[in-house]
Scaffold this active site. Structure first.
Site, PDB file in Angstrom:
ATOM      1  N   ASN A 106      22.795  45.596  43.435  1.00  0.00           N
ATOM      2  CA  ASN A 106      22.038  45.437  44.587  1.00  0.00           C
ATOM      3  C   ASN A 106      22.498  46.216  45.912  1.00  0.00           C
ATOM      4  O   ASN A 106      22.926  47.187  46.490  1.00  0.00           O
ATOM      5  CB  ASN A 106      21.436  44.364  44.860  1.00  0.00           C
ATOM      6  CG  ASN A 106      20.593  44.041  44.252  1.00  0.00           C
ATOM      7  OD1 ASN A 106      19.580  45.204  44.192  1.00  0.00           O
ATOM      8  ND2 ASN A 106      20.362  42.995  43.865  1.00  0.00           N
ATOM      9  N   ARG A 154      24.489  38.207  61.088  1.00  0.00           N
ATOM     10  CA  ARG A 154      23.153  36.684  61.000  1.00  0.00           C
ATOM     11  C   ARG A 154      23.575  36.012  62.618  1.00  0.00           C
ATOM     12  O   ARG A 154      22.460  35.982  62.902  1.00  0.00           O
ATOM     13  CB  ARG A 154      23.550  36.256  59.865  1.00  0.00           C
ATOM     14  CG  ARG A 154      23.615  36.748  58.375  1.00  0.00           C
ATOM     15  CD  ARG A 154      23.714  36.039  56.963  1.00  0.00           C
ATOM     16  NE  ARG A 154      23.396  36.830  55.864  1.00  0.00           N
ATOM     17  CZ  ARG A 154      23.728  37.277  54.959  1.00  0.00           C
ATOM     18  NH1 ARG A 154      25.060  36.262  54.708  1.00  0.00           N
ATOM     19  NH2 ARG A 154      23.400  37.495  54.162  1.00  0.00           N
ATOM     20  N   HIS A 205      34.135  32.221  53.880  1.00  0.00           N
ATOM     21  CA  HIS A 205      32.508  32.249  53.565  1.00  0.00           C
ATOM     22  C   HIS A 205      32.034  31.329  53.241  1.00  0.00           C
ATOM     23  O   HIS A 205      31.494  31.848  52.200  1.00  0.00           O
ATOM     24  CB  HIS A 205      32.554  33.827  52.888  1.00  0.00           C
ATOM     25  CG  HIS A 205      31.237  34.223  53.637  1.00  0.00           C
ATOM     26  ND1 HIS A 205      30.471  34.662  54.163  1.00  0.00           N
ATOM     27  CD2 HIS A 205      30.410  34.713  51.511  1.00  0.00           C
ATOM     28  CE1 HIS A 205      29.695  35.454  53.520  1.00  0.00           C
ATOM     29  NE2 HIS A 205      29.290  35.205  52.382  1.00  0.00           N
TER      30      HIS A 205
HETATM   31  N1  APR Z   1      32.895  45.950  35.906  1.00  0.00           N
HETATM   32  C1  APR Z   1      32.435  46.526  36.489  1.00  0.00           C
HETATM   33  N2  APR Z   1      30.454  46.450  36.847  1.00  0.00           N
HETATM   34  C2  APR Z   1      30.576  45.242  36.822  1.00  0.00           C
HETATM   35  C3  APR Z   1      31.510  44.447  35.783  1.00  0.00           C
HETATM   36  C4  APR Z   1      32.224  44.979  34.870  1.00  0.00           C
HETATM   37  N3  APR Z   1      32.802  44.156  34.044  1.00  0.00           N
HETATM   38  N4  APR Z   1      30.573  43.163  35.249  1.00  0.00           N
HETATM   39  C5  APR Z   1      29.151  43.988  36.142  1.00  0.00           C
HETATM   40  N5  APR Z   1      29.136  44.486  37.062  1.00  0.00           N
HETATM   41  C6  APR Z   1      28.356  45.382  37.817  1.00  0.00           C
HETATM   42  C7  APR Z   1      27.027  44.594  36.997  1.00  0.00           C
HETATM   43  O1  APR Z   1      26.421  45.539  36.299  1.00  0.00           O
HETATM   44  C8  APR Z   1      26.338  45.321  38.435  1.00  0.00           C
HETATM   45  O2  APR Z   1      25.772  46.354  38.551  1.00  0.00           O
HETATM   46  O3  APR Z   1      27.958  44.575  38.973  1.00  0.00           O
HETATM   47  C9  APR Z   1      26.686  44.709  40.293  1.00  0.00           C
HETATM   48  C10 APR Z   1      26.925  43.493  40.544  1.00  0.00           C
HETATM   49  O4  APR Z   1      25.233  43.758  41.001  1.00  0.00           O
HETATM   50  P1  APR Z   1      23.980  42.508  40.973  1.00  0.00           P
HETATM   51  O5  APR Z   1      24.301  42.103  39.674  1.00  0.00           O
HETATM   52  O6  APR Z   1      22.892  43.662  41.795  1.00  0.00           O
HETATM   53  O7  APR Z   1      24.910  42.343  42.401  1.00  0.00           O
HETATM   54  P2  APR Z   1      25.537  42.098  44.145  1.00  0.00           P
HETATM   55  O8  APR Z   1      23.791  41.425  44.461  1.00  0.00           O
HETATM   56  O9  APR Z   1      24.728  43.719  44.315  1.00  0.00           O
HETATM   57  O10 APR Z   1      26.647  41.272  44.454  1.00  0.00           O
HETATM   58  C11 APR Z   1      27.857  41.740  43.600  1.00  0.00           C
HETATM   59  O11 APR Z   1      28.595  41.155  46.046  1.00  0.00           O
HETATM   60  O12 APR Z   1      27.721  39.567  47.830  1.00  0.00           O
HETATM   61  C12 APR Z   1      28.384  39.639  46.545  1.00  0.00           C
HETATM   62  O13 APR Z   1      28.292  37.402  45.893  1.00  0.00           O
HETATM   63  C13 APR Z   1      27.510  39.113  45.447  1.00  0.00           C
HETATM   64  O14 APR Z   1      29.615  38.732  44.499  1.00  0.00           O
HETATM   65  C14 APR Z   1      28.697  39.542  44.453  1.00  0.00           C
HETATM   66  C15 APR Z   1      28.858  40.404  44.531  1.00  0.00           C
END
Ligand code: APR
Length: 331
Positions: A13, A165, A189
């Site tokens: 996301n 925010r 944070h």
């Molecule tokens: N290597 C590369 N990408 C990865 C791995 C990995 N080992 N593990 C997970 N991912 C990817 C996932 O496939 C996913 O597409 O990281 C992405 C994370 O995206 P979301 O699950 O949609 O999470 P998001 O809302 O983008 O948040 C990501 O940012 O704000 C912070 O707390 C939040 O830690 C979280 C991060």
């Protein structure tokens, strides 16, 4: 090479919105990295699909920028295309679900980021790295330790988002454009982040002259739990505002505009003398430019704000031992 390259690791996301916003500005080329997913029995590569979709969006509105997607493995294969990146943004890892604190993500996300940091060190040793994965202050610290880069080239994104925010809530309350609102949120944070009221102002007029104390307290409370409010509503954590905050930081670095933005950075001996905290990554206002963090700004604080600051730093430090242990266990 004329155009700057920004790599975004983790195209979920937050990551995909960063990529699309950056592409829309047409300022840089973007490379996205993510792991494959399963769709029933089929293995799919969403990151390549997203990159293609963004490129086609650019064609539809006549913007020139290159956007590529690369599938990587959780074990760290496939990162060669990091080579030549000026900035690397890390959003890979797990986001919060309702009822979770950012700290609940610590162990899982450190093991993911440790591998990613090793790859950045190998393929993009001169890049500026922006860490977004939560708990962000601890993740920034872990990435900083693993990379071994000078501290000006490693920073965490949080303060720009928390300040946005806070500005949103102030703007709604007094019906003034957020453009004319200056408000800095520093510290960790988390629920103990520190909105600096004494230096917050609306068109130059101190916030304390614009709103009653209780109202300000209410807006602070809402800012502190601003992330949680969205998690409760959406079932997952925010991404529009986080992505925009990252883009603000990226833009400051690539255009060398010297903006002052709150970022999580490693505090050294000298900062320690003013901030009373060192060897920890935590949010402070910094000047951003081509080199990344060009200066840590010593922002004035009232005694009660300084107390809040100290509490916030303590709450980050409480988990730093766990981070150290996890890092030591790896090496
Ligand atoms: N290597 C590369 N990408 C990865 C791995 C990995 N080992 N593990 C997970 N991912 C990817 C996932 O496939 C996913 O597409 O990281 C992405 C994370 O995206 P979301 O699950 O949609 O999470 P998001 O809302 O983008 O948040 C990501 O940012 O704000 C912070 O707390 C939040 O830690 C979280 C991060």
């Amino acid at each position: 090479k004329m155009r700057k390259v920004v790599s975004v690791i983790g195209a979920g996301n937050v990551g995909e919105h960063v990529a699309s916003l950056l592409a829309l500005r047409g300022l840089v080329d973007v490379r996205m990295f993510d792991i494959p997913k399963k769709d029933g029995d089929r293995i799919i590569e969403p990151v390549k699909g997203k990159a293609l979709d963004i490129r086609q969006m650019l064609a539809a509105i006549d913007i020139d920028a290159k956007v590529e997607g690369y599938t990587v493995t959780p074990e760290g294969e496939g990162y060669e295309a990091l080579e030549g990146s000026d900035i690397v943004v890390i959003t890979a890892g797990f986001p919060r679900r309702p009822g979770m604190s950012r700290e609940d993500l610590l162990e899982k996300n450190i093991s993911i980021l440790a591998i990613i940091a090793e790859r950045i060190k190998k393929y993009a040793p001169d890049s500026v790295v922006i860490v977004v994965t939560n708990p962000v202050d601890l993740m920034t610290y872990a990435v900083y330790r693993i990379l071994g880069f000078p501290r000006n080239r490693v920073m965490g994104m949080a303060g720009v988002l928390d300040s946005a925010r806070f500005k949103t809530f102030i703007s709604q309350e007094i019906k003034v454009s957020p453009k004319d609102i200056h408000a800095y949120v520093i510290g960790g944070h988390g629920d103990e982040m520190v909105p600096l009221i004494s230096i917050s102002n609306v068109g130059g007029i101190p916030l304390i002259n614009m709103l009653p104390r209780e109202k300000i307290e209410e807006l602070i409370r809402r800012t502190r739990f601003g992330g949680g409010e969205i998690v409760d509503l959406m079932g997952t954590s925010a991404y529009y505002a986080p992505a925009a905050a990252i883009v603000e930081m990226v833009e400051a670095i690539v255009t060398d505009n010297k903006r002052i933005l709150p970022c999580s950075v490693f505090l050294d001996e000298e900062d320690g003398e003013y901030y009373g905290a060192k060897n920890v990554c935590v949010g402070v206002p910094v000047k951003l430019g081509n080199c990344g963090v060009e200066e840590v700004i010593k922002i004035p604080m009232l005694p009660e704000e300084r107390q809040m600051w100290e509490r916030s730093v303590e709450s980050v430090k409480r988990n730093l031992k766990t981070v150290e242990e996890l890092l030591n266990a790896r090496s």
